[in-house]
Design an enzyme around this catalytic site. Structure first.
Site, PDB file in Angstrom:
ATOM      1  N   LYS A 189      -1.177 -18.355-110.020  1.00 39.65           N
ATOM      2  CA  LYS A 189      -0.136 -18.803-108.998  1.00 39.65           C
ATOM      3  C   LYS A 189      -0.632 -19.240-107.675  1.00 39.65           C
ATOM      4  CE  LYS A 189       2.110 -15.012-110.044  1.00 39.65           C
ATOM      5  NZ  LYS A 189       3.001 -14.026-109.783  1.00 39.65           N
ATOM      6  N   CYS A 190      -1.756 -20.184-107.777  1.00 35.20           N
ATOM      7  CA  CYS A 190      -2.369 -20.420-106.500  1.00 35.20           C
ATOM      8  C   CYS A 190      -2.401 -21.968-106.438  1.00 35.20           C
ATOM      9  CB  CYS A 190      -3.751 -19.809-106.791  1.00 35.20           C
ATOM     10  SG  CYS A 190      -5.080 -20.057-105.488  1.00 35.20           S
ATOM     11  N   GLY A 191      -2.467 -22.398-105.128  1.00 35.65           N
ATOM     12  CA  GLY A 191      -2.841 -23.823-104.752  1.00 35.65           C
ATOM     13  C   GLY A 191      -3.988 -24.429-105.404  1.00 35.65           C
TER      14      GLY A 191
END
Length: 180
Positions: A54-56
């Site tokens: 759930k990271c850019g």
């Protein structure tokens, strides 16, 4: 010129208190629960990457899979190490595994969710801490370490470095083809 730059980076970022161990002296639990013995990776080049779902930077999974497919027959191992040290990982190994396989087609080895920083860090990351300066330690997800066939750290790459960047690819190719 590239070899000189790599030597400079290694000298600049390696601490004087470096451990006598190599990457090959460690193991880690796979995302499926088996043991991954890094000694099995002798004579391979490893790109060790701490990951998060759930990271850019999560779309970097695509680039990691792309270079794995391109270079695995030449001896490149991409090893993903999911971590929640930056509060962006799913809570269960099975959820991470499904996410990576379904969303990004990940086929490269993945470990179980691990700590990579501080006192609770996995032993391989403690070894890394003893072999690179503070500036080379993971500050975010998708920090990358290029490990040579001999089990020593060649270089590190920040989260901002795309897995398919020209500089990273050149260093992978040098490690694969010029170190024989």
């Amino acid at each position: 010129m590239l070899k000189i730059l790599m030597l400079f980076c290694t000298m600049f970022f390696t601490s004087t208190n470096a451990s006598d161990n190599t990457f090959h002296d460690f193991s880690i639990e796979s995302i499926s629960g088996e043991t991954i013995n890094f000694s099995d990776y002798k004579n391979n080049v490893v790109l060790l990457v701490n990951t998060a779902s759930k990271c850019g930077f999560t779309p970097q999974y695509s680039g990691l899979q792309k270079i794995y497919e391109r270079y695995k027959s030449d001896g490149l191992i991409v090893l993903g190490v999911p971590t929640n040290d930056f509060n962006q990982e799913l809570s269960k190994d099975e959820d991470v595994k499904q996410f990576c396989e379904i969303r990004f087609g990940v086929e490269f080895p993945m470990s179980s969710i691990q700590n990579i920083r501080g006192n609770e860090a996995h032993p391989v990351y403690k070894w890394i801490q003893s072999n690179v300066s503070v500036i080379g330690q993971p500050r975010w997800n998708f920090h990358k370490y290029l490990i040579g066939k001999d089990g020593n750290i060649i270089n590190w790459f920040s989260s901002m470095t795309s897995p398919t960047s020209e500089g990273l690819i050149k260093q992978i190719e040098t490690a694969l083809y010029d170190a024989d």
